[in-house]
Design an enzyme around this catalytic site. Structure first.
Site, short mmCIF file in Angstrom:
data_model
loop_
_atom_site.label_atom_id
_atom_site.label_comp_id
_atom_site.label_asym_id
_atom_site.label_seq_id
_atom_site.Cartn_x
_atom_site.Cartn_y
_atom_site.Cartn_z
N SER A 1 0.87 -1.19 0.00
CA SER A 1 0.00 0.00 0.00
C SER A 1 0.90 1.23 0.00
O SER A 1 2.07 1.15 0.40
CB SER A 1 -0.86 0.01 1.27
OG SER A 1 -1.54 1.24 1.41
N TYR B 1 -1.74 -0.76 10.63
CA TYR B 1 -1.80 -0.96 9.17
C TYR B 1 -0.54 -0.41 8.50
O TYR B 1 0.09 -1.11 7.69
CB TYR B 1 -3.06 -0.27 8.62
CG TYR B 1 -3.29 -0.49 7.14
CD1 TYR B 1 -3.66 -1.75 6.66
CD2 TYR B 1 -3.17 0.55 6.22
CE1 TYR B 1 -3.90 -1.96 5.31
CE2 TYR B 1 -3.42 0.34 4.87
CZ TYR B 1 -3.78 -0.92 4.42
OH TYR B 1 -4.01 -1.12 3.07
N1 LIG Z 1 -8.65 -0.42 -1.57
C1 LIG Z 1 -7.61 0.35 -1.39
O1 LIG Z 1 -7.68 1.59 -1.53
C2 LIG Z 1 -6.26 -0.25 -1.06
C3 LIG Z 1 -5.15 0.59 -1.11
C4 LIG Z 1 -3.90 0.07 -0.80
C5 LIG Z 1 -3.77 -1.26 -0.48
N2 LIG Z 1 -4.87 -2.05 -0.44
C6 LIG Z 1 -4.65 -3.46 -0.07
O2 LIG Z 1 -5.20 -4.28 -1.06
C7 LIG Z 1 -5.63 -5.52 -0.48
C8 LIG Z 1 -7.07 -5.78 -0.85
O3 LIG Z 1 -7.86 -4.72 -0.36
P1 LIG Z 1 -9.35 -4.43 -0.86
O4 LIG Z 1 -9.51 -2.97 -0.86
O5 LIG Z 1 -9.64 -5.23 -2.07
O6 LIG Z 1 -10.13 -4.98 0.42
P2 LIG Z 1 -11.47 -5.85 0.56
O7 LIG Z 1 -11.85 -5.66 1.98
O8 LIG Z 1 -12.44 -5.52 -0.52
O9 LIG Z 1 -10.94 -7.34 0.32
C9 LIG Z 1 -10.11 -7.97 1.25
C10 LIG Z 1 -10.40 -9.47 1.18
O10 LIG Z 1 -9.50 -10.11 2.11
C11 LIG Z 1 -10.24 -11.09 2.81
N3 LIG Z 1 -9.66 -11.33 4.12
C12 LIG Z 1 -9.41 -10.41 5.08
N4 LIG Z 1 -8.93 -11.02 6.18
C13 LIG Z 1 -8.88 -12.34 5.90
C14 LIG Z 1 -8.50 -13.49 6.63
N5 LIG Z 1 -8.04 -13.41 7.89
N6 LIG Z 1 -8.57 -14.70 6.03
C15 LIG Z 1 -9.04 -14.80 4.76
N7 LIG Z 1 -9.43 -13.76 4.02
C16 LIG Z 1 -9.35 -12.55 4.58
C17 LIG Z 1 -11.65 -10.50 2.96
O11 LIG Z 1 -12.63 -11.50 3.21
C18 LIG Z 1 -11.84 -9.82 1.61
O12 LIG Z 1 -12.42 -10.70 0.65
C19 LIG Z 1 -5.39 -5.37 1.03
O13 LIG Z 1 -4.17 -5.98 1.35
C20 LIG Z 1 -5.32 -3.87 1.22
O14 LIG Z 1 -4.53 -3.52 2.35
C21 LIG Z 1 -6.12 -1.59 -0.71
#
Ligand SMILES: NC(=O)c1ccc[n+]([C@@H]2O[C@H](COP(=O)([O-])OP(=O)(O)OC[C@H]3O[C@@H](n4cnc5c(N)ncnc54)[C@H](O)[C@@H]3O)[C@@H](O)[C@H]2O)c1
Length: 243
Positions: free
Chosen positions: A132, A145
């Protein structure tokens, strides 16, 4: 027929991970998704879903031990993630540990198991960790985080260093704000959206496909000389501050 392309994707049921599954299926990969929630791809013939908590490291290791590996390319995308929004003086040790267990320890367990299996089976492959912009700079009220995403970038370099001799590449992607269920509350809040648009230097909002396309590049042979790097996909969020 022998399997040519295989992708393992954690966090496969939502947001960026779900978009990754769609991209790798469309590219002809057999995909194994791992997530605690069910998957919309469950009935796809080339998709296998492991519904589990990725902090169960014994079960997570088992997925990689039991899997079939492909002849041309094998890919791991560590995408499952969680974050707190909580003042530092109120952040409990158990919440800190939970964020690290999901974001860092599970990425280590999956990353090492995947690389070890590639070495054991003499199969080619590479991994991408979804870090991130919070792995590159601080942010208020996200102490666990931010710290965990800095650790993900360190883990990426270490896995790249340890497994490079086996021709295994490991890279990270640092997305900025991407519209997913994790960030959806921002989109109903005009003040928050204004802050996001002021913080970027491109007048464009990030989408999950922006991250999936970057992963497709990093895991392809076009990136054959790229390892241990972090590709920032953030509309300019980290390039400077608006004065
Ligand atoms: N959306 C953003 O703006 C953004 C920005 C930077 C980084 N990220 C990173 O991208 C990745 C995905 O984020 P997203 O926005 O798609 O989030 P999201 O919440 O839509 O998806 C995350 C997924 O991870 C799964 N998950 C979480 N904890 C879990 C566990 N203990 N066991 C199994 N599954 C688990 C959830 O069920 C979900 O399906 C993350 O690592 C997040 O930190 C997101």
């Amino acid at each position: 027929m022998s399997l040519k392309h295989k992708a393992f994707i954690t966090g496969a049921s939502s947001g960026i991970g779900q978009s990754m599954v769609a991209a790798y299926l469309a590219a002809g990969y057999a995909v194994e998704g791992i997530d605690c929630s069910p998957s919309v791809f469950a009935s796809e013939p080339d998709y296998v879903h492991h519904q589990m908590d990725i902090t169960d490291s014994v079960r997570l290791n088992g997925v990689f031990e039991a899997a079939e590996y492909a002849s041309d390319n094998n890919v791991l995308i560590n995408c499952a993630g969680t974050r707190e929004i909580c003042r530092i003086d109120e952040l409990s040790l158990s919440l800190w540990e939970r964020v690290f267990a999901v974001n860092v320890t599970a990425s280590f367990v999956a990353g090492r198991a995947f690389c070890e299996q590639l070495v054991r089976h003499h199969r080619p492959g590479n991994a991408v960790n979804i870090a991130s912009v919070s792995g590159l700079m601080g942010e208020p009220d996200r102490t666990a985080y931010v710290s965990s995403k800095h650790a993900v970038i360190g883990l990426t370099k270490q896995l790249a260093l340890e497994y490079g001799k086996h021709h295994i590449r490991v890279n990270a992607i640092a997305p900025g704000v991407i519209r997913t269920p994790l960030t959806e509350p921002y989109y109903d809040n005009p003040a928050q959206m204004e802050k996001i648009q002021r913080g970027q230097f491109l007048p464009v909002l990030g989408e999950t496909q922006d991250v999936a396309k970057a992963a497709m590049y990093l895991t392809s042979s076009d990136a054959r000389f790229v390892t241990g790097s972090t590709l920032v996909i953030d509309g300019g969020w980290t390039i400077g501050k608006d004065l």
